[in-house]
Scaffold this active site. Sequence first.
Site, PDB file in Angstrom:
ATOM      1  N   LYS A 286      13.934  41.503  38.076  1.00  7.98           N
ATOM      2  CA  LYS A 286      15.962  42.347  38.569  1.00  7.98           C
ATOM      3  C   LYS A 286      16.308  43.600  38.141  1.00  7.98           C
ATOM      4  O   LYS A 286      16.415  43.625  37.077  1.00  7.98           O
ATOM      5  CB  LYS A 286      16.608  41.192  39.569  1.00  7.98           C
ATOM      6  CG  LYS A 286      16.890  40.859  38.177  1.00  7.98           C
ATOM      7  CD  LYS A 286      17.908  39.620  38.505  1.00  7.98           C
ATOM      8  CE  LYS A 286      19.231  38.859  37.007  1.00  7.98           C
ATOM      9  NZ  LYS A 286      19.821  37.761  37.603  1.00  7.98           N
TER      10      LYS A 286
ATOM     11  N   ARG B 173      28.307  29.771  43.302  1.00 15.23           N
ATOM     12  CA  ARG B 173      27.214  31.458  43.747  1.00 15.23           C
ATOM     13  C   ARG B 173      26.073  30.838  44.910  1.00 15.23           C
ATOM     14  O   ARG B 173      26.697  29.769  45.933  1.00 15.23           O
ATOM     15  CB  ARG B 173      26.340  31.465  42.532  1.00 15.23           C
ATOM     16  CG  ARG B 173      27.151  32.170  41.875  1.00 15.23           C
ATOM     17  CD  ARG B 173      26.164  33.203  40.450  1.00 15.23           C
ATOM     18  NE  ARG B 173      25.137  32.418  39.986  1.00 15.23           N
ATOM     19  CZ  ARG B 173      24.224  33.345  39.247  1.00 15.23           C
ATOM     20  NH1 ARG B 173      24.931  34.055  38.509  1.00 15.23           N
ATOM     21  NH2 ARG B 173      23.174  33.047  39.299  1.00 15.23           N
TER      22      ARG B 173
ATOM     23  N   TYR C 155      39.044  66.848  31.253  1.00 14.71           N
ATOM     24  CA  TYR C 155      39.296  66.954  32.383  1.00 14.71           C
ATOM     25  C   TYR C 155      40.793  65.067  31.830  1.00 14.71           C
ATOM     26  O   TYR C 155      40.951  64.997  31.325  1.00 14.71           O
ATOM     27  CB  TYR C 155      38.523  65.629  33.025  1.00 14.71           C
ATOM     28  CG  TYR C 155      37.021  66.435  34.255  1.00 14.71           C
ATOM     29  CD1 TYR C 155      38.014  67.543  35.154  1.00 14.71           C
ATOM     30  CD2 TYR C 155      36.446  65.988  34.867  1.00 14.71           C
ATOM     31  CE1 TYR C 155      37.225  68.280  35.747  1.00 14.71           C
ATOM     32  CE2 TYR C 155      35.135  66.957  34.827  1.00 14.71           C
ATOM     33  CZ  TYR C 155      35.633  67.671  35.862  1.00 14.71           C
ATOM     34  OH  TYR C 155      35.003  68.222  36.636  1.00 14.71           O
TER      35      TYR C 155
ATOM     36  N   MET D 191      30.728  63.928  35.021  1.00 18.85           N
ATOM     37  CA  MET D 191      29.743  62.753  36.052  1.00 18.85           C
ATOM     38  C   MET D 191      28.190  63.245  35.111  1.00 18.85           C
ATOM     39  O   MET D 191      27.257  62.736  35.440  1.00 18.85           O
ATOM     40  CB  MET D 191      29.400  63.359  37.032  1.00 18.85           C
ATOM     41  CG  MET D 191      28.304  63.037  38.280  1.00 18.85           C
ATOM     42  SD  MET D 191      28.086  63.603  39.329  1.00 18.85           S
ATOM     43  CE  MET D 191      30.228  62.985  40.628  1.00 18.85           C
TER      44      MET D 191
END
Length: 412
Positions: free
Chosen positions: A53, A152, A285, A333
């Site tokens: 998965k 769950r 940044y 990014m």
Amino acid sequence: MSSCSEGGSGNGGAGAPVPSHLSAWAEIDLARLQQNYRWLRQRAGVPVMAMVKANAYGHGLLPVATFLQDVVRADWFGVATTEEGVALRRAGITRPILVLGGFWFGQEAAIVHYDLATTLPDPDYLPVLEQAASQAGRTVAVHLEIDTGIGRLGLSPDQFTTVLERLKACPHLRLDGLMTHFASADLPEHADFTRDQIRRHALAVQQARAAGWTPRYIHLANSAGLHAFLPEAAGNLVRLGGLLYGIAGDALSPAFPPPPTQPVLSLHARILGLKTVPPGTPLGYGCTFVTRRPTRVATVPLGYGDGLHRIQSNRGQALVCGRKVPIIGRVSMDVTMLDVTDVPDVALGNVATFIGSQGETTITAEEYAAVMGSIALEATTALTARVPRCYRAAAMSSAPGGREDTPASACK
């Protein structure tokens, strides 16, 4: 380019090929994947469901599953969603596949058409699945998950009783398995809770058999359960993800010796830019890092768009020429900056390793994740599709019939 640029990328060190045409990549060591699966299969003593998965925990869904089926001869595959199961079938995977997250209304026809086993998170899914199977003239294998303590999607005791009764009116659904999922098998202080989960699951199995059902598969153990609760949690099928990929060290009980499984994935990027800046220079940044000395700054093409989390800013490390160097400034990014002032002869094209080894020095996925307050499974799963996966070929000489399989090395 200095000699250190080719010095030991990957998990194993010497001899690992470095893709010269890529600026960033994740390397997947197929030999280690095979070794891990075979050791786990022997350790479990029962069939293993390979969990693929979430893009095989970031390792690449289709290449990993194809290798596990065609070379390693995996018993089962486990996925979270119907879409993942369909993708496997369309890629030629023929081994049994269980959709552990069940399906949503409207996906029942795909479950039937692609011969996917499924869980049932609620009794209301029974009639639509029965109708789809009946219309197709086929039988669908159902695995019921009993909630023994994780919450769950498992069935509550009342829901379980309801499903067992309603299944009697569903001739096209076959109760093929009963399962549960451990909540804290990795925590020694919760060992009694895990044993209680095992006890509750055994009672549910007894209840199903008393109602006339004979499920073929009884499965409880995940990686942590296999590590700490054999033989009582073995059942006759185990579901393994973290241990299969060698990245479960931070999700296993410290009360037992670590298993010999090895990490399959490593993460690398080349130095694209180098510059020396004076003391007092703000970087990145927000100007969150200001140099205190003349600093050699290396910029590499990995950022949070690739899955290198912003939390690594001014905290994480990479390996360059076999030395640990700090991440400086905010992770952007697309790029990240490293302080390579103390690395002799650093040059453009040198490889920076964020997960993996260079020579004798290693940053494990667990260490990488700890910087973020997370676990290795999240770290590798977070790697995005923009990062090419390069599959290191491995000769396999112990396939059934003595055939030797050698998958091609490729980056995808």
